[in-house]
Write a protein that holds these residues in place. Sequence first.
Motif, PDB file in Angstrom:
ATOM      1  N   ILE A 275      -6.084  -0.725   5.205  1.00  0.00           N
ATOM      2  CA  ILE A 275      -6.547  -1.512   6.334  1.00  0.00           C
ATOM      3  C   ILE A 275      -5.836  -1.022   7.593  1.00  0.00           C
ATOM      4  O   ILE A 275      -4.606  -0.977   7.644  1.00  0.00           O
ATOM      5  CB  ILE A 275      -6.236  -3.010   6.136  1.00  0.00           C
ATOM      6  N   SER A 276      -6.617  -0.665   8.598  1.00  0.00           N
ATOM      7  CA  SER A 276      -6.010  -0.190   9.840  1.00  0.00           C
ATOM      8  C   SER A 276      -6.793  -0.730  11.031  1.00  0.00           C
ATOM      9  O   SER A 276      -7.974  -1.075  10.923  1.00  0.00           O
ATOM     10  CB  SER A 276      -5.982   1.342   9.882  1.00  0.00           C
ATOM     11  N   ILE A 277      -6.104  -0.816  12.154  1.00  0.00           N
ATOM     12  CA  ILE A 277      -6.733  -1.145  13.427  1.00  0.00           C
ATOM     13  C   ILE A 277      -6.492   0.042  14.345  1.00  0.00           C
ATOM     14  O   ILE A 277      -5.357   0.324  14.723  1.00  0.00           O
ATOM     15  CB  ILE A 277      -6.145  -2.422  14.028  1.00  0.00           C
ATOM     16  N   GLY A 278      -7.561   0.755  14.663  1.00  0.00           N
ATOM     17  CA  GLY A 278      -7.388   2.001  15.405  1.00  0.00           C
ATOM     18  C   GLY A 278      -6.586   2.980  14.573  1.00  0.00           C
ATOM     19  O   GLY A 278      -6.914   3.247  13.416  1.00  0.00           O
TER      20      GLY A 278
ATOM     21  N   LEU B 142      -2.029  -1.070   8.732  1.00  0.00           N
ATOM     22  CA  LEU B 142      -1.387  -2.357   8.509  1.00  0.00           C
ATOM     23  C   LEU B 142      -1.051  -2.589   7.041  1.00  0.00           C
ATOM     24  O   LEU B 142       0.035  -3.059   6.718  1.00  0.00           O
ATOM     25  CB  LEU B 142      -2.280  -3.491   9.011  1.00  0.00           C
ATOM     26  N   VAL B 143      -1.993  -2.314   6.148  1.00  0.00           N
ATOM     27  CA  VAL B 143      -1.801  -2.592   4.727  1.00  0.00           C
ATOM     28  C   VAL B 143      -2.371  -1.439   3.913  1.00  0.00           C
ATOM     29  O   VAL B 143      -3.488  -0.980   4.168  1.00  0.00           O
ATOM     30  CB  VAL B 143      -2.509  -3.899   4.302  1.00  0.00           C
TER      31      VAL B 143
ATOM     32  N   ALA C 163       3.791  -0.385   5.745  1.00  0.00           N
ATOM     33  CA  ALA C 163       2.361  -0.150   5.929  1.00  0.00           C
ATOM     34  C   ALA C 163       1.750   0.653   4.794  1.00  0.00           C
ATOM     35  O   ALA C 163       0.526   0.644   4.614  1.00  0.00           O
ATOM     36  CB  ALA C 163       2.127   0.566   7.255  1.00  0.00           C
ATOM     37  N   TYR C 164       2.589   1.327   4.001  1.00  0.00           N
ATOM     38  CA  TYR C 164       2.088   2.167   2.913  1.00  0.00           C
ATOM     39  C   TYR C 164       2.239   1.491   1.550  1.00  0.00           C
ATOM     40  O   TYR C 164       2.080   2.137   0.513  1.00  0.00           O
ATOM     41  CB  TYR C 164       2.809   3.514   2.942  1.00  0.00           C
TER      42      TYR C 164
ATOM     43  N   GLU D 275       3.220  -8.086  15.182  1.00  0.00           N
ATOM     44  CA  GLU D 275       4.012  -7.611  14.057  1.00  0.00           C
ATOM     45  C   GLU D 275       4.979  -8.687  13.582  1.00  0.00           C
ATOM     46  O   GLU D 275       5.615  -9.360  14.409  1.00  0.00           O
ATOM     47  CB  GLU D 275       4.824  -6.375  14.451  1.00  0.00           C
ATOM     48  N   PRO D 276       5.145  -8.856  12.254  1.00  0.00           N
ATOM     49  CA  PRO D 276       6.226  -9.719  11.769  1.00  0.00           C
ATOM     50  C   PRO D 276       7.590  -9.133  12.148  1.00  0.00           C
ATOM     51  O   PRO D 276       7.710  -7.942  12.409  1.00  0.00           O
ATOM     52  CB  PRO D 276       6.026  -9.707  10.245  1.00  0.00           C
TER      53      PRO D 276
END
Length: 328
Positions: free
Chosen positions: A41-44, A48-49, A151-152, A270-271
């Motif tokens: 899952i990414s934004i641009g 993220l996940v 993120a990975y 971001e957390p």
Amino acid sequence: ERVSIYRAIYSIAHAFELSVVFDTKKNNLPVRPFRYEPCKISIGDTILVTGRIEHVETSFSEIGSAITLRGRSLAGTLIDVTHPGPTRQFIDETLEQISKTLAGPFGIGVSFAETAPTETFSKAVIPHDETIFTFLKRLADMRGLLMTSDAYGNLVYTKADFSGSAVASIAEGQGTLLSTEAIFDGALRYSDISMDSKKRNGSAVRESVIDEVLLAQDINRPLTVSPMHSPDDDLAVAVAWERGKRVSDSVSIDCKLSGWSPPGSDTPWEPNTVISTRLPSCFIDRTTRALIKSVRLERSIDGTVSILSLSLPEAYTDDSTSAVPWNQ
């Protein structure tokens, strides 16, 4: 149709959910059940996940067909699986060594946001029926560390970082803030938290911390917590950490904002970042620095929103001062 992404400083199982419409006549379902397909899952350009699709749900009605996909980051597997073998003892090994031994067979890397602790556990035992996550979490508690994912999808040990500059300011009636909710649960706070143990030489050891917020009100709510591991473990760290976790658990402040990013930024919330808050409806009467402990990003026909869960400065730390953001 709908996207939900959840990431937290205290969770190794960052989660995602995607709902997609499809044409049954073309049989173009994007996945098959029980394939555990990898999903990123990414934004641009921001990932993220990284995880796997674990849950597949389909529906058909007069308005059409849809499929919902849910999954977690790769490290989430450690929550489900037990140690693949008989009861095992780790003798004089560090948290890093133990973690790599247990997570490595699942292809999950291990890292530390700060320097890995060099102290060893003289004896740490994982029973055959305990999950790898609960065992490692007990060890992490003795070192005052949180467990999360990068993120990975790899396991990361970290600490709450209140030292950074505020990435944004949130105040009621201003900016992109849509709503707030807060819960303050006094049943989770204790005036005195203690642990007792013994050294190898047989001498008694006792460590305790005081919650000065309760002490100032003459509230007597003592709690004794049994150490989970070797008698040589650092009880001072463990008992202070127990208090810091309970401070975090006792306060729930959720802020719902429009968009997925702080004002003026192209990257999502971001957390483990700091914001400046003033939320009188949540008893935060004066400007206060707060830590984002979890982020939920959602997009649906109702719009794009972020839900930030906040911790007050004492959470996850050994700070036992009585400063609170509301009037006494």
